[in-house]
Enzyme design. Structure first.
Site, PDB file in Angstrom:
ATOM      1  N   ASP A   8      42.280  43.857  39.995  1.00 24.14           N
ATOM      2  CA  ASP A   8      42.084  42.644  40.445  1.00 24.14           C
ATOM      3  C   ASP A   8      41.054  41.999  39.737  1.00 24.14           C
ATOM      4  O   ASP A   8      40.012  42.231  39.911  1.00 24.14           O
ATOM      5  CB  ASP A   8      42.262  42.333  42.029  1.00 24.14           C
ATOM      6  CG  ASP A   8      43.290  43.153  42.665  1.00 24.14           C
ATOM      7  OD1 ASP A   8      44.448  42.737  42.336  1.00 24.14           O
ATOM      8  OD2 ASP A   8      42.964  43.965  43.393  1.00 24.14           O
ATOM      9  N   ASP A  60      51.426  45.973  42.540  1.00 23.85           N
ATOM     10  CA  ASP A  60      50.930  45.289  43.783  1.00 23.85           C
ATOM     11  C   ASP A  60      51.308  43.752  43.774  1.00 23.85           C
ATOM     12  O   ASP A  60      50.975  42.954  44.487  1.00 23.85           O
ATOM     13  CB  ASP A  60      49.441  44.967  43.651  1.00 23.85           C
ATOM     14  CG  ASP A  60      48.845  44.819  45.010  1.00 23.85           C
ATOM     15  OD1 ASP A  60      49.674  45.015  45.969  1.00 23.85           O
ATOM     16  OD2 ASP A  60      47.865  44.289  45.168  1.00 23.85           O
TER      17      ASP A  60
END
Length: 904
Positions: A16, A126
């Site tokens: 991320d 994700d």
């Protein structure tokens, strides 16, 4: 014969880019990870490879800090030690536009190609749900396998799937609406099921006994996947030793430090015949409904509004205008547009655009939005000047006229009110001449101005004197040139502007009586306004009704505002126990006509409301003590704050839709505000604009759904309809809606959701997620009948997203006519997605998709100045089979089609 099991251990780190830490703090850890990884790959021959999370931006971010590692990184990619791509970033698929999803793939491929290899794997570890058209997009890009973490419920044990969104195994067939299908592999045990593998025998035995059983529960073959890593996980430097331990403990299992290429190939060779087939969008439809993360669509709505503005400016304004300019002989600014796209996409990772990060992340996002938008605006401005320099206005307008050109880049002919600022006269100034220049400009008379089209017809218009204004030029060959100008703002109705072209008008001196408009709007009568298509009537409480003159359709009670508490977080909405929604229904409103001309009526509605100021003290304590949101007992405070909502309804001549603008100042915390549109349409399904499709969705959730809320994503619009009529609601950057189960077919659109914490795995306070301050929301209501009226309402919804573009020109000779269409196409049921230049050639690229479930036909009739051949292409814009100019092309239901046009 017993088939030997193979444990495929794939090393990775889900990166991320920004989340619970701002970008630069995450990047410091990325540099540490990459440095350690490179050293490990160089020195441990048993550590074979590392998957760089499917996104090339990881290397871009690393090499910006460590440019000295460029050569070794490139070598490792070519040797298969580092697997990169196919994406530029790991996007949220539902909150980024159709084209943004394609550009993400294009840029990822382009960047990976520079390193020498591209991972051909549809990697969605994700994403908060997966777009239904992913299989078609991937197949067009030469990718036949997708790996994802959410959206489907694996059954396991007896391996008998019982529902449309259940899978017998972690492997399944995933089919797009057009019939395209790929192998889908679900991280049934998540993408960290092989992290931190122990080295010591005792720990290793216990670890693998548990992990093997979990993997075998869902696997359809003896090839078991173990993902060695997790979010921002440092590389496991002793993995080789850990695998040696595992081999000694389990001699009947083949432990391999693997990669996705090898793993997928071996899984495909061993797949059973009874795989489930999952169709369309993967949104966790068969769960309890609490963990779909759909409410990220309403977290920090200001981000979604900025994203819509920039995406639209790039896709639907800057790129088409740059193509038009290119077709007249000007250079296409590929480098600038690529930079603008990359800058925008840096806001598209799921934890970024979803608004579910710490405040510092989202502050930086707004700067990126501004940077991308500024480049797109300048590209559009330069293209406009290039185009208008070729328009012959001398043949149609008097030398004293002030010509201006209105461009339509939406793809279909358009009518609507256009506003443009024109300089009636400009004077340079320097030194002590400022007062003299301003005095001369102030004395200029503006009487007698009218707007005319190129045929000499007068157009009804409003001309507003803006006084003397400052401006400047930045010539290409000399220093900046400041000036003062006498300026006016012109508002008028531009009718039937070609879909990918323009019409030229002029502000002219004319002392004769202005001609009446063709069909002036009837007078506004306080609470009633109408045009040739619709009648709008406003009730005492500010709700409004729309009567459709074309088909007798009637919608009443529209526009009630609903307010409830929210004790959830940036990911998930949850109302307090027993919370009763507050509404403006029955509340007296102030109603006034704000504007009425022959071509536009605006009525303002003002609600003055008091709502609870925040959650109560219990909420702060529960958050600080990390009480799960489903267990919270917090309520709303007894103290109230004012909420004044101003709603402006706009009806334009010749436009069968009602434009709505809602403005307010939010002073409350921990709440959600929605606007409600009861349709009285009763249907088990409805339709929402998703990525390259108008997705059909069930209105009532599955029996397993426990969440009282059933909010869902939309890109541009949501539509409800029956056999007689329907209503399409198109929004600008409002991505969350719900069809209420209230017996009225009510469409609820979320305007604002205010919360105080990130949520997820820790306590992260996010005061800026309360979204305090001024907000403006825009949406459009489009009633329709049956048949092609439905697709026309969709087309109008897409068109409502795109701003008009207008630019002042001069009286001059030129090679272009005063009205022109650069690209002419036709095809019922099709939506235009892109007009751009091919990233690797001089070819024009055009993309459409079939909005319907029936076959369609497309014909490209004209591309200005492009006498070269047309050809079928794909989402990677590769050249395919040839097409004749004007030839009808068969389009499958829900097909995405890309056409290339060579320049002569």
């Amino acid at each position: 014969m017993t088939v030997q099991k193979t444990a495929h251990v794939i090393s990775h780190s889900h990166w991320d880019r920004e989340w619970y830490l701002p970008f630069e703090k995450h990047r410091v850890r990325l540099v540490e990870l990459m440095d350690a990884l490179i050293e490990l790959l160089e020195n441990d021959p048993e550590f074979r490879s590392f998957h760089l999370d499917g996104q090339t931006i990881v290397l871009e971010d690393y090499l910006q800090i460590r440019p000295d590692k460029q050569e070794i990184v490139t070598r490792m990619v070519r040797e298969g030690k580092l697997h990169i791509g196919p994406w530029y970033i790991l996007q949220d698929e539902f909150l980024t536009s159709s084209e943004a999803n394609i550009r993400n793939l294009l840029i990822g491929h382009s960047d990976a190609r520079k390193f020498g290899a591209i991972s051909k794997l549809g990697y969605f570890p994700d994403s908060f749900g997966n777009m239904g058209q992913a299989p078609q997009i991937l197949l067009q890009a030469g990718i036949d396998t997708a790996v994802f973490g959410r959206g489907v419920k694996p059954v396991g044990l007896n391996n008998e799937a019982k529902g449309d969104y259940e899978s017998a195994f972690s492997e399944m067939n995933w089919q797009a609406p057009d019939g395209s299908a790929v192998l889908g592999i679900l991280f049934a045990n998540w993408y960290n099921n092989g992290m931190e593998i122990p080295v010591t025998p005792d720990e290793s035995a216990a670890y693998w006994a548990r992990k093997m059983a979990d993997a075998e529960k869902y696997a359809s073959s003896p090839h078991l996947l173990f993902m060695n890593g997790c979010d921002h996980q440092p590389v496991q430097t002793n993995l080789s030793e850990a695998l040696r331990t595992a081999r000694s403990l389990y001699p009947d299992v083949r432990f391999v430090h693997s990669n996705f290429d090898d793993y997928v190939a071996q899984v495909k060779a061993a797949l059973p015949s009874n795989l489930s087939t999952i169709r369309g969008e993967l949104r966790s439809q068969r769960t309890n409904g609490w963990w779909t993360l759909v409410n990220t669509a309403s977290a920090r709505v200001y981000l979604k509004q900025a994203n819509q503005r920039v995406q639209t400016q790039l896709e639907k304004v800057a790129e088409p205008l740059a193509v038009f300019a290119m077709l007249t002989g000007h250079a296409y600014p590929e480098h600038l547009l690529a930079y603008a796209w990359k800058t925008l996409m840096q806001n598209h990772p799921h934890d970024s655009i979803c608004g579910c990060s710490v405040d510092e992340v989202h502050r930086e996002m707004m700067t990126r939005f501004d940077k991308s938008h500024q480049v797109a605006e300048q590209v559009a401005a330069d293209s406009l000047q290039a185009i208008v320099s070729h328009i012959d206005t001398q043949a149609v307008f008097d030398p004293s006229s002030l010509p201006f050109t209105v461009f339509n880049t939406s793809g279909r002919a358009r009518t609507g009110v256009v506003s443009i600022v024109l300089e009636v006269k400009r004077l340079p100034f320097a030194g002590g001449k400022r007062k003299q220049v301003i005095g001369e400009l102030k004395e200029l008379s503006l009487d007698g101005f009218v707007v005319k089209d190129a045929s000499g017809n007068k157009r009804d218009a409003e001309v507003e004197d803006l006084g003397v204004t400052f401006g400047y030029e930045l010539p290409k060959d000399r220093f900046r040139q400041p000036y003062m100008a006498r300026s006016v703002r012109v508002n008028f109705l531009a009718q039937c502007v070609p879909g990918l072209g323009y019409r030229t008008f002029a502000l002219c001196r004319d002392d004769s009586v202005s001609a009446a408009p063709d069909r002036p709007l009837p007078p506004a009568e306080g609470r009633r306004m109408e045009n040739e298509y619709l009648t709008v009537t406003i009730a005492d409480d500010g709700t409004y009704g729309i009567a459709d003159k074309r088909n007798g359709g009637d919608f009443t009670g529209l526009g009630t505002y609903e307010n409830v508490g929210d004790v959830g977080n940036e990911y998930i909405f949850r109302a307090p126990d027993g919370d009763v929604p507050l509404t403006t229904r029955g509340m007296p409103a102030d109603i006034r006509v704000e504007e009425h001309t022959s071509f536009r009526t605006v009525i303002a509605i003002v609600h003055r409301w008091d709502i609870p100021a925040s959650g109560d003290d219990t909420l702060a304590r529960e958050i600080a003590e990390f009480v799960p949101f489903l267990e919270r007992k917090a309520q709303r405070s007894e103290r109230t704050v004012p909420l004044t909502i101003t709603t402006r309804l706009t009806l334009e001549q010749g436009v069968p839709q009602l434009k709505v603008q809602t403005s307010l100042r939010n002073e409350a915390k921990d709440h959600r505000l929605r606007v409600l549109f009861p349709t009285q349409v009763h249907s088990p399904v409805h339709y929402a604009d998703s990525v390259f499709e108008a997705a059909e969705r069930e209105t009532n959730p599955a029996p397993t759904w426990a969440n009282p809320s059933n909010c869902q994503h939309m890109q541009t619009f949501v539509n409800v309809r029956d056999e007689v009529r329907g209503l399409t609601v198109s929004t600008l950057g409002l991505n969350e809606y719900e069809i209420l189960r209230d017996g009225q077919g009510t469409i609820a659109v979320t305007l604002l959701r205010a919360v105080r914490e990130l949520g997820d795995w820790g306590v992260f306070h996010t005061p800026e997620a309360q979204c305090l301050g001024e907000h403006t929301f825009e949406y459009v209501l489009i009633p329709h009948g049956t048949g092609q009226d439905i697709e026309q309402s969709y087309a109008a919804a897409y068109q409502a997203q795109i701003p008009w573009t207008a630019v002042q020109g001069s009286v001059q000779p030129g090679s272009l006519p005063a009205e022109h269409e650069f690209i002419r196409w036709s095809g019922d049921g099709l939506a235009l997605s892109a007009v751009k230049r091919n990233g690797s050639s001089e070819d024009v690229t055009m993309r459409w998709f079939n909005m319907t479930k029936r076959p369609a036909q497309l014909r490209v009739e004209q591309v200005h100045g492009a006498g070269g051949a047309l050809y079928r292409s794909n989402v990677l814009e590769e050249e395919g089979s040839g097409i004749g100019h004007g030839e009808w092309i068969a389009i499958r239901p829900a097909e995405i089609v890309t056409i290339g046009g060579k320049r002569p």
